[in-house]
Design a protein around this motif. Sequence first.
Motif, short mmCIF file in Angstrom:
data_model
loop_
_atom_site.label_atom_id
_atom_site.label_comp_id
_atom_site.label_asym_id
_atom_site.label_seq_id
_atom_site.Cartn_x
_atom_site.Cartn_y
_atom_site.Cartn_z
N MET A 18 -31.52 41.44 51.06
CA MET A 18 -31.71 41.08 52.46
C MET A 18 -33.01 40.31 52.64
O MET A 18 -33.96 40.45 51.85
CB MET A 18 -31.69 42.32 53.34
N GLU A 19 -33.06 39.48 53.70
CA GLU A 19 -34.21 38.62 53.92
C GLU A 19 -35.43 39.36 54.46
O GLU A 19 -36.55 39.14 54.02
CB GLU A 19 -33.84 37.50 54.91
N HIS A 20 -35.19 40.26 55.43
CA HIS A 20 -36.34 40.89 56.08
C HIS A 20 -36.03 42.35 56.43
O HIS A 20 -36.01 42.73 57.60
CB HIS A 20 -36.72 40.10 57.34
N SER B 245 -40.77 40.62 43.37
CA SER B 245 -41.66 41.69 42.95
C SER B 245 -40.85 42.91 42.54
O SER B 245 -39.71 43.11 42.96
CB SER B 245 -42.60 42.07 44.10
N ALA B 246 -41.47 43.76 41.71
CA ALA B 246 -40.79 44.96 41.22
C ALA B 246 -40.55 45.93 42.37
O ALA B 246 -41.32 46.00 43.32
CB ALA B 246 -41.64 45.61 40.14
N ALA C 55 -29.14 52.47 45.24
CA ALA C 55 -28.53 51.79 46.38
C ALA C 55 -29.60 51.16 47.27
O ALA C 55 -29.42 50.05 47.78
CB ALA C 55 -27.69 52.78 47.18
N LEU C 56 -30.70 51.86 47.44
CA LEU C 56 -31.83 51.33 48.21
C LEU C 56 -32.34 50.04 47.60
O LEU C 56 -32.49 49.02 48.29
CB LEU C 56 -32.94 52.38 48.26
N ALA C 57 -32.63 50.07 46.31
CA ALA C 57 -33.17 48.89 45.64
C ALA C 57 -32.23 47.70 45.72
O ALA C 57 -32.65 46.57 45.98
CB ALA C 57 -33.48 49.22 44.18
N GLN C 58 -30.94 47.96 45.51
CA GLN C 58 -29.96 46.88 45.55
C GLN C 58 -29.83 46.29 46.94
O GLN C 58 -29.80 45.07 47.11
CB GLN C 58 -28.60 47.39 45.06
#
Length: 209
Positions: free
Chosen positions: A106-108, A2-3, A98-101
Amino acid sequence: MSAFSHTFSICAYKQSEYLEECILSLKKQTLPTRIIMVTSTPNDYIYSLADKYEIPIFVRDGKSDIKDDWNFAYDRAETKWVTVAHQDDRYDPDYAAALAQKVGSMEHPIAFVTDYLPIKNGVIGPRDINSRIRRLLRSPIKNERRAGSPFWKKQILAFGNSICAPSVTYNKEVLGPSFFTSEFKFNIDWDTFLKLAQIDGQLAYVDRP
């Protein structure tokens, strides 16, 4: 996948001389995201800056209170991820990127945390002893397996609050509404992070401001 969906929700209080600098740092993000402003102390100064930078503003009725103000800021964001931005802080231009990347890898992830640098007399840095100690205390969650461990998430808080509250972004889809439930009048952020440590999922940590 998802975006990426994120909001900076600025808590504006009275007439802070630093509010415009905070807004500008969010407007300069290399990955543009949504920005809103909330306040329980509406005034012409806050309204003028919201109008100048075309930022939607939401006013909370009632006496100013840190828990209620933070929950209002958190709840007004209509995105998966929300950063409760403090009006006297500046954000690195690459914060949202950095947040988006990081959370995308990460899985969860349940929250995103970064390092920080102090600002003194308008100058960013150098790193002081407090920020050095807090950075050291956070170091275990550089390891993504430890970042999902309740033990290590609690351990980084065992000797004090190692997390800088404005650096944190919350996953609303996991944490639900009105996440700030601490009864503390002070250290509400430390108490909230302790609550966060007990929730299943990872703290997505980037060890740079």
